[in-house]
Design a protein around this motif. Structure first.
Motif, PDB file in Angstrom:
ATOM      1  N   ARG A  12     -14.949 -27.275  21.029  1.00 35.30           N
ATOM      2  CA  ARG A  12     -16.390 -27.498  21.212  1.00 35.30           C
ATOM      3  C   ARG A  12     -17.214 -26.272  20.831  1.00 35.30           C
ATOM      4  O   ARG A  12     -18.369 -26.395  20.444  1.00 35.30           O
ATOM      5  CB  ARG A  12     -16.680 -27.887  22.675  1.00 35.30           C
ATOM      6  CG  ARG A  12     -16.839 -29.401  22.834  1.00 35.30           C
ATOM      7  CD  ARG A  12     -17.263 -29.784  24.232  1.00 35.30           C
ATOM      8  NE  ARG A  12     -16.105 -29.890  25.111  1.00 35.30           N
ATOM      9  CZ  ARG A  12     -15.975 -29.254  26.254  1.00 35.30           C
ATOM     10  NH1 ARG A  12     -16.923 -28.444  26.669  1.00 35.30           N
ATOM     11  NH2 ARG A  12     -14.898 -29.419  26.972  1.00 35.30           N
ATOM     12  N   MET A  21     -18.713 -36.495  34.678  1.00 37.59           N
ATOM     13  CA  MET A  21     -18.261 -35.112  34.562  1.00 37.59           C
ATOM     14  C   MET A  21     -16.738 -35.037  34.418  1.00 37.59           C
ATOM     15  O   MET A  21     -16.110 -34.095  34.869  1.00 37.59           O
ATOM     16  CB  MET A  21     -18.698 -34.323  35.803  1.00 37.59           C
ATOM     17  CG  MET A  21     -20.181 -34.004  35.819  1.00 37.59           C
ATOM     18  SD  MET A  21     -20.677 -32.881  34.505  1.00 37.59           S
ATOM     19  CE  MET A  21     -20.142 -31.289  35.174  1.00 37.59           C
ATOM     20  N   ALA A  22     -16.126 -36.089  33.876  1.00 33.64           N
ATOM     21  CA  ALA A  22     -14.679 -36.025  33.653  1.00 33.64           C
ATOM     22  C   ALA A  22     -14.398 -35.123  32.456  1.00 33.64           C
ATOM     23  O   ALA A  22     -14.213 -35.594  31.349  1.00 33.64           O
ATOM     24  CB  ALA A  22     -14.109 -37.424  33.425  1.00 33.64           C
ATOM     25  N   ASP A  23     -14.419 -33.835  32.738  1.00 32.86           N
ATOM     26  CA  ASP A  23     -14.279 -32.878  31.639  1.00 32.86           C
ATOM     27  C   ASP A  23     -12.810 -32.749  31.225  1.00 32.86           C
ATOM     28  O   ASP A  23     -11.910 -33.163  31.953  1.00 32.86           O
ATOM     29  CB  ASP A  23     -14.813 -31.514  32.066  1.00 32.86           C
ATOM     30  CG  ASP A  23     -15.552 -30.826  30.928  1.00 32.86           C
ATOM     31  OD1 ASP A  23     -16.414 -29.994  31.229  1.00 32.86           O
ATOM     32  OD2 ASP A  23     -15.260 -31.121  29.755  1.00 32.86           O
ATOM     33  N   THR A  24     -12.599 -32.215  30.064  1.00 33.46           N
ATOM     34  CA  THR A  24     -11.244 -31.999  29.584  1.00 33.46           C
ATOM     35  C   THR A  24     -10.523 -31.030  30.521  1.00 33.46           C
ATOM     36  O   THR A  24     -11.061 -29.991  30.864  1.00 33.46           O
ATOM     37  CB  THR A  24     -11.269 -31.374  28.174  1.00 33.46           C
ATOM     38  OG1 THR A  24     -12.363 -31.943  27.474  1.00 33.46           O
ATOM     39  CG2 THR A  24      -9.984 -31.631  27.455  1.00 33.46           C
ATOM     40  N   MET A  28     -19.234 -38.130  31.587  1.00 33.58           N
ATOM     41  CA  MET A  28     -18.988 -38.411  30.177  1.00 33.58           C
ATOM     42  C   MET A  28     -17.651 -37.814  29.772  1.00 33.58           C
ATOM     43  O   MET A  28     -17.410 -36.626  29.988  1.00 33.58           O
ATOM     44  CB  MET A  28     -20.117 -37.817  29.338  1.00 33.58           C
ATOM     45  CG  MET A  28     -20.437 -38.696  28.168  1.00 33.58           C
ATOM     46  SD  MET A  28     -21.928 -38.145  27.322  1.00 33.58           S
ATOM     47  CE  MET A  28     -21.318 -36.770  26.385  1.00 33.58           C
ATOM     48  N   SER A  29     -16.798 -38.643  29.247  1.00 31.67           N
ATOM     49  CA  SER A  29     -15.506 -38.069  28.876  1.00 31.67           C
ATOM     50  C   SER A  29     -15.553 -37.534  27.452  1.00 31.67           C
ATOM     51  O   SER A  29     -16.216 -38.082  26.587  1.00 31.67           O
ATOM     52  CB  SER A  29     -14.416 -39.122  29.042  1.00 31.67           C
ATOM     53  OG  SER A  29     -14.036 -39.642  27.792  1.00 31.67           O
ATOM     54  N   ASP A  30     -14.884 -36.428  27.290  1.00 31.23           N
ATOM     55  CA  ASP A  30     -14.911 -35.752  25.994  1.00 31.23           C
ATOM     56  C   ASP A  30     -13.474 -35.411  25.644  1.00 31.23           C
ATOM     57  O   ASP A  30     -12.782 -34.738  26.402  1.00 31.23           O
ATOM     58  CB  ASP A  30     -15.757 -34.477  26.122  1.00 31.23           C
ATOM     59  CG  ASP A  30     -15.956 -33.812  24.780  1.00 31.23           C
ATOM     60  OD1 ASP A  30     -15.304 -34.231  23.803  1.00 31.23           O
ATOM     61  OD2 ASP A  30     -16.764 -32.868  24.718  1.00 31.23           O
ATOM     62  N   MET A  31     -13.026 -35.954  24.530  1.00 33.03           N
ATOM     63  CA  MET A  31     -11.629 -35.752  24.156  1.00 33.03           C
ATOM     64  C   MET A  31     -11.391 -34.371  23.532  1.00 33.03           C
ATOM     65  O   MET A  31     -10.251 -33.966  23.352  1.00 33.03           O
ATOM     66  CB  MET A  31     -11.180 -36.835  23.153  1.00 33.03           C
ATOM     67  CG  MET A  31     -11.266 -38.253  23.692  1.00 33.03           C
ATOM     68  SD  MET A  31     -10.134 -38.513  25.070  1.00 33.03           S
ATOM     69  CE  MET A  31      -8.586 -38.672  24.166  1.00 33.03           C
ATOM     70  N   ARG A  32     -12.467 -33.682  23.213  1.00 34.45           N
ATOM     71  CA  ARG A  32     -12.275 -32.401  22.528  1.00 34.45           C
ATOM     72  C   ARG A  32     -11.883 -31.306  23.526  1.00 34.45           C
ATOM     73  O   ARG A  32     -12.276 -31.332  24.690  1.00 34.45           O
ATOM     74  CB  ARG A  32     -13.563 -32.003  21.806  1.00 34.45           C
ATOM     75  CG  ARG A  32     -13.996 -33.034  20.790  1.00 34.45           C
ATOM     76  CD  ARG A  32     -15.387 -32.733  20.285  1.00 34.45           C
ATOM     77  NE  ARG A  32     -15.404 -31.553  19.449  1.00 34.45           N
ATOM     78  CZ  ARG A  32     -16.523 -30.881  19.149  1.00 34.45           C
ATOM     79  NH1 ARG A  32     -17.672 -31.259  19.659  1.00 34.45           N
ATOM     80  NH2 ARG A  32     -16.478 -29.828  18.364  1.00 34.45           N
ATOM     81  N   THR A  33     -11.127 -30.354  23.038  1.00 24.73           N
ATOM     82  CA  THR A  33     -10.740 -29.236  23.906  1.00 24.73           C
ATOM     83  C   THR A  33     -11.932 -28.281  24.030  1.00 24.73           C
ATOM     84  O   THR A  33     -12.806 -28.286  23.157  1.00 24.73           O
ATOM     85  CB  THR A  33      -9.550 -28.458  23.316  1.00 24.73           C
ATOM     86  OG1 THR A  33      -9.959 -27.903  22.069  1.00 24.73           O
ATOM     87  CG2 THR A  33      -8.342 -29.356  23.117  1.00 24.73           C
ATOM     88  N   PRO A  34     -11.957 -27.473  25.110  1.00 29.89           N
ATOM     89  CA  PRO A  34     -13.071 -26.524  25.254  1.00 29.89           C
ATOM     90  C   PRO A  34     -13.200 -25.617  24.031  1.00 29.89           C
ATOM     91  O   PRO A  34     -14.300 -25.282  23.609  1.00 29.89           O
ATOM     92  CB  PRO A  34     -12.692 -25.713  26.493  1.00 29.89           C
ATOM     93  CG  PRO A  34     -11.794 -26.606  27.263  1.00 29.89           C
ATOM     94  CD  PRO A  34     -11.061 -27.438  26.244  1.00 29.89           C
TER      95      PRO A  34
END
Lengths: 134, 127
Positions: B10, A1-4, B1-7
């Motif tokens: 998305r 959950m390592a969100d941006t 889960m790491s996500d490089m995109r900004t909110p």
């Protein structure tokens, strides 16, 4: 959950930088009166439920609503209803695509404010003069 | 889960929830109804000022009054739920707080509405 992580962006200028205008104040009052009516439905619910429940429950409601606090709440409820209704009519006029000129928009805003108080006092005046007529 | 995109990226291009027009129309139609029904409510309360229990009950048991009262309750509740939804969406920023407020709004609106409907029907049927 390592969100941006949300990026810290500057907020756009808000209320404090704008000159107060009549249409702005009446927009805020429309929202406040709407929220007041939302809570005020509890008075309507209590009234109907007490009538449904019987004379004892009704006399409890009656003693509350004729107490000064109850009267004050009912007066504020009446004002909120009148103000919100006039504000709503103003919105109908705008929804019809009319009344967008600065002068007329300001005129309607003033009519909403003044009319709300006038109608409230009018309703209470009739209420008191019809006391026990039915 | 790491996500490089900004909110923002998305959701960009996914479109709206497609419920905005329905919300707008519901808000306006109930508003028109409420103008007439609120005048009915005010007139009723003014006429009943100072009346005793039997008079109030007899008035509220009139079939036409019951129907108008039910219309007022349903129209009013839908209008106030839609209105409070907008207030919550404007001011409550946290996702979970917003979600809970929106559910709370629905619960409050329908509970108050159902209580009023129950009372109006009970008076109407004379139970």
């Amino acid at each position: 959950m390592a969100d941006t992580q949300p990026v810290s962006r500057p907020l756009s200028p808000h209320l404090q930088i704008y000159r107060r205008t009549m249409t702005m104040m009446m927009s805020i009052a429309h929202r406040i009166s709407g929220a007041a009516l939302y809570i005020g439905t509890l008075i309507l619910a209590w009234w109907l439920l007490s009538v449904a429940a019987g004379p004892n429950a009704y006399s409890l409601f009656e003693s509350f609503i004729s107490w000064w606090v109850g009267k004050l709440l009912l007066f504020v409820f009446t004002w909120a209803l009148m103000h919100h209704m006039l504000g709503g009519i103003r919105h109908f006029i705008w929804d019809m695509g009319k009344g967008f000129s600065l002068g007329f928009a300001n005129f309607m805003a003033w009519m909403t404010l003044v009319g709300g108080f006038v109608l409230t006092i009018f309703v209470w005046w009739i209420g008191y003069s019809m006391m026990g007529a039915m | 889960m790491s996500d490089m995109r900004t909110p923002y990226s998305r959701v960009h291009g996914l479109g709206s929830a497609r419920s905005g027009s329905g919300h707008f129309i519901l808000q306006r139609v109930t508003a028109v109804e409420n103008v007439f029904l609120a005048i009915f409510l005010i007139a009723s309360v003014v006429a009943l000022t100072g009346s005793d229990y039997e008079t109030v009950r007899a008035y509220l048991a009139n079939p036409l009054v019951v129907i108008l009262m039910l219309a007022l309750i349903i129209s009013g509740i839908l209008h106030m739920r839609a209105g409070m939804q907008v207030i919550i969406e404007d001011y409550v920023t946290g996702e979970s707080a917003k979600f809970l407020s929106l559910i709370g709004n629905t619960f409050f609106s329908f509970l108050v509405g159902l209580a009023c409907v129950f009372a109006a029907l009970k008076i109407g049927f004379g139970a």
